[in-house]
Design a protein around this motif. Structure first.
Motif, PDB file in Angstrom:
ATOM      1  N   TYR A   6       0.841  -1.259   0.151  1.00  0.00           N
ATOM      2  CA  TYR A   6      -0.144   0.012   0.212  1.00  0.00           C
ATOM      3  C   TYR A   6       0.984   1.269  -0.012  1.00  0.00           C
ATOM      4  O   TYR A   6       1.859   1.300   1.076  1.00  0.00           O
ATOM      5  CB  TYR A   6      -0.680  -0.079   1.169  1.00  0.00           C
ATOM      6  CG  TYR A   6      -1.780   1.084   1.363  1.00  0.00           C
ATOM      7  CD1 TYR A   6      -3.116   0.895   1.271  1.00  0.00           C
ATOM      8  CD2 TYR A   6      -1.410   2.308   1.813  1.00  0.00           C
ATOM      9  CE1 TYR A   6      -4.323   1.870   1.193  1.00  0.00           C
ATOM     10  CE2 TYR A   6      -2.405   3.338   1.893  1.00  0.00           C
ATOM     11  CZ  TYR A   6      -3.414   3.173   1.739  1.00  0.00           C
ATOM     12  OH  TYR A   6      -4.623   4.114   1.817  1.00  0.00           O
ATOM     13  N   VAL A   7       0.787   2.021  -1.086  1.00  0.00           N
ATOM     14  CA  VAL A   7       1.486   3.121  -1.366  1.00  0.00           C
ATOM     15  C   VAL A   7       0.984   4.538  -0.802  1.00  0.00           C
ATOM     16  O   VAL A   7      -0.086   4.739  -1.363  1.00  0.00           O
ATOM     17  CB  VAL A   7       2.213   3.115  -2.637  1.00  0.00           C
ATOM     18  CG1 VAL A   7       3.275   4.761  -2.757  1.00  0.00           C
ATOM     19  CG2 VAL A   7       2.969   2.074  -2.985  1.00  0.00           C
ATOM     20  N   HIS A   8       1.368   4.998   0.368  1.00  0.00           N
ATOM     21  CA  HIS A   8       0.783   6.140   1.011  1.00  0.00           C
ATOM     22  C   HIS A   8       1.462   7.515   0.362  1.00  0.00           C
ATOM     23  O   HIS A   8       2.439   7.361   0.364  1.00  0.00           O
ATOM     24  CB  HIS A   8       0.683   5.978   2.317  1.00  0.00           C
ATOM     25  CG  HIS A   8       0.143   7.503   2.855  1.00  0.00           C
ATOM     26  ND1 HIS A   8      -0.902   8.143   2.934  1.00  0.00           N
ATOM     27  CD2 HIS A   8       0.972   8.301   3.519  1.00  0.00           C
ATOM     28  CE1 HIS A   8      -0.952   9.047   3.363  1.00  0.00           C
ATOM     29  NE2 HIS A   8       0.209   9.467   3.883  1.00  0.00           N
ATOM     30  N   THR A  80      -2.510   2.375  -4.528  1.00  0.00           N
ATOM     31  CA  THR A  80      -2.303   3.677  -4.101  1.00  0.00           C
ATOM     32  C   THR A  80      -3.668   4.225  -4.403  1.00  0.00           C
ATOM     33  O   THR A  80      -4.266   3.950  -5.270  1.00  0.00           O
ATOM     34  CB  THR A  80      -1.093   4.468  -4.606  1.00  0.00           C
ATOM     35  OG1 THR A  80      -1.088   5.648  -3.857  1.00  0.00           O
ATOM     36  CG2 THR A  80      -1.532   4.762  -6.226  1.00  0.00           C
ATOM     37  N   SER A  82      -3.836   7.672  -3.823  1.00  0.00           N
ATOM     38  CA  SER A  82      -3.140   8.995  -4.183  1.00  0.00           C
ATOM     39  C   SER A  82      -2.933   9.558  -5.548  1.00  0.00           C
ATOM     40  O   SER A  82      -2.103   8.786  -6.320  1.00  0.00           O
ATOM     41  CB  SER A  82      -2.041   9.259  -3.197  1.00  0.00           C
ATOM     42  OG  SER A  82      -1.139  10.619  -3.827  1.00  0.00           O
ATOM     43  N   ALA A  85       0.845   9.618  -6.409  1.00  0.00           N
ATOM     44  CA  ALA A  85       1.607   8.476  -6.784  1.00  0.00           C
ATOM     45  C   ALA A  85       1.059   7.494  -7.694  1.00  0.00           C
ATOM     46  O   ALA A  85       1.762   6.366  -8.064  1.00  0.00           O
ATOM     47  CB  ALA A  85       1.658   7.591  -5.107  1.00  0.00           C
ATOM     48  N   VAL A  89       3.237   4.401  -9.276  1.00  0.00           N
ATOM     49  CA  VAL A  89       2.592   2.936  -9.064  1.00  0.00           C
ATOM     50  C   VAL A  89       2.550   2.145 -10.118  1.00  0.00           C
ATOM     51  O   VAL A  89       2.752   1.011 -10.460  1.00  0.00           O
ATOM     52  CB  VAL A  89       1.468   2.802  -8.098  1.00  0.00           C
ATOM     53  CG1 VAL A  89       0.788   1.672  -7.901  1.00  0.00           C
ATOM     54  CG2 VAL A  89       1.985   3.221  -6.685  1.00  0.00           C
TER      55      VAL A  89
END
Length: 145
Positions: A6-8, A80, A82, A85, A89
């Motif tokens: 999970y890319v925050h 993600t 966002s 991002a 991603v």
């Protein structure tokens, strides 16, 4: 159980909303590209198998940080929420051989590309003209009035 990186990053739904929903379906490993909100930072440990800040991931490049961390945790997917991002991603998932948004991710970040694609498909929208020079701006102003 699937492993998800999970890319925050800033933007998108609050971490406290999205992260527990992903964690209910997968083992989550968090890569924080930006600082977590203070009200969510403490709770993320309950939802995540691991948590790393991007600068600790050891790469200056976002795509390299994401792909490196995904390989470290054995991620089956990278997500993600966002808008900041989404392009990185998408490129990381391509390099990792995972399903992802692909080149269409750029449409989420560049309104000129988005509107041009919509225009080609005949999707109704306000008239627009991309401009890069003063003369193009003047021309667009005349055309769009």
């Amino acid at each position: 159980m699937a492993k998800v990186l999970y890319v925050h990053a800033k933007g998108g739904p609050p971490v406290g909303y999205a992260l527990p929903r992903v964690a209910a379906r997968a083992e989550v490993h968090l890569l924080a590209l930006s600082e977590l909100p203070t009200d969510s930072a403490a709770r993320t440990h309950a939802w995540c198998a691991s948590q790393v800040a991007a600068e600790a991931a050891g790469a200056d490049d976002l795509v390299a940080s994401i792909t490196s961390r995904a390989r470290e945790v054995g991620a089956d997917a990278v997500v993600t929420f966002s808008e900041y991002a989404v392009v990185a991603v998408a490129e990381a998932t391509r390099l990792l051989g995972l399903r992802g948004a692909g080149p269409a991710a750029a449409l989420a970040r560049d309104k000129r590309l988005m509107r041009t694609a919509w225009d080609r498909q005949g999707i109704p929208q306000p008239h627009f003209r991309p401009v890069a020079t003063l003369e193009q701006l003047r021309s667009a102003t005349r055309e769009l009035q």
